[in-house]
Design an enzyme around this catalytic site. Structure first.
Site, PDB file in Angstrom:
ATOM      1  CB  CYS A 113      23.111 -41.602 -26.388  1.00 14.33           C
ATOM      2  SG  CYS A 113      23.025 -41.006 -27.942  1.00 14.33           S
TER       3      CYS A 113
ATOM      4  CG  ASP B 210      24.873 -39.570 -22.381  1.00 18.17           C
ATOM      5  OD1 ASP B 210      26.298 -39.723 -22.868  1.00 18.17           O
ATOM      6  OD2 ASP B 210      24.061 -39.461 -22.965  1.00 18.17           O
TER       7      ASP B 210
END
Length: 281
Positions: free
Chosen positions: A188, A195
């Site tokens: 992120c 992620d």
């Protein structure tokens, strides 16, 4: 101008359970696109394909309703929608009464369209499809089609985007290939939280060196950027370094906060991918 650091990411956020479109936090696409050499209209088409797994509201008698939502945000929109704000916005439906599922669908479509275009002319509408419980069993799970790059035993030492790892056989006959990897990971942009994703690269043109491509995908591992921005960076690096005649980059990221995002970028007009999630999603 909304900046990522001004969003609710990484901050304690109140739980708002009454409808509030003001919770949406749009972020302009232009600054990050400028970093990868896009100064005006992008050379790609596509969309950000969202799936919301935790959508609920009250019917007129106060009985809770649930649904899945598939939301398509066109990539030509001036803004993306920050994902935590999207979750907070959807949570605000939880104790709000709506006359019907169609009213919910129309409200989401209007609000996301307004956020994505931020008062500018709407050149393409946001798409919203609600899947009601009686149709849940029809939601398919399928892995991305293509030749899996992860079979290659390569040494990986780069963990920030390294486009110089990309190369293609310009002196040989062009090919058409579909290549996939489950080793895409980025972080992120604001919180640094991981992620996880899978990526599919479909192209026609000089044959891309597969080992270098896999090492390049792995090089995103410690990179901080939103999903949409990572996919556009991959697209532009491949387009610039490998010079395909046609190129499509499609990534399916695992969900966080009940939402997953699957950015899709292509050099040529065509149908969007079907909303099929992978096992990890």
């Amino acid at each position: 101008m909304n900046l990522p650091e001004h969003s609710q990411l990484g901050k304690a956020s109140p739980y708002v359970d009454q409808y509030d479109a003001g919770l949406l936090f749009p972020i302009p696409r232009a600054p990050k696109r400028a970093e990868i050499g896009i100064g005006g209209t992008p050379l790609f088409f596509g969309a950000d394909l969202w799936t919301a797994f935790e959508l609920s509201w009250l019917n007129p008698r106060g009985k809770p309703q649930v649904a899945l939502a598939h939301i398509t945000v066109p990539c030509e929109s001036s803004h993306l929608v920050e994902s935590k704000s999207f979750k907070l916005y959807l949570n605000s439906f939880n104790n709000t009464r709506f006359a019907s599922a169609d009213e919910v669908r129309q409200r989401i479509r209007a609000d996301i369209s307004a956020a994505a275009w931020q008062g500018g002319p709407v050149r393409s509408q946001v798409g919203v499809n609600l899947v009601l419980p009686e149709l849940f069993d029809r939601e398919p799970i399928h892995e991305l089609d293509g030749l899996n790059l992860d079979r290659l035993d390569v040494e990986c030492t780069r963990y920030q985007p390294a486009p110089e790892l990309l190369s293609a056989a310009f002196a040989e006959q062009p090919v058409s290939e579909v290549l996939v990897s489950n080793l895409l990971k980025s972080n992120c942009l604001v919180t640094g939280q991981p992620d996880w994703g899978s990526v599919q690269i479909r192209y026609s043109g000089p044959q891309i060196d597969q080992a270098g491509l896999l090492q390049y995908i792995v090089s995103f591992r410690n990179h901080n950027e939103f999903h949409e921005q990572c996919v556009e960076r991959i697209f532009m690096d491949l387009w610039t370094r490998c010079k395909p005649a046609q190129l499509t980059v499609y990534a399916r990221y695992t969900r966080r906060g009940g939402l997953d995002i699957s950015p899709f970028r292509t050099s040529h007009p065509g149908p969007m991918p079907l909303p099929v999630r992978t096992a990890r999603q």
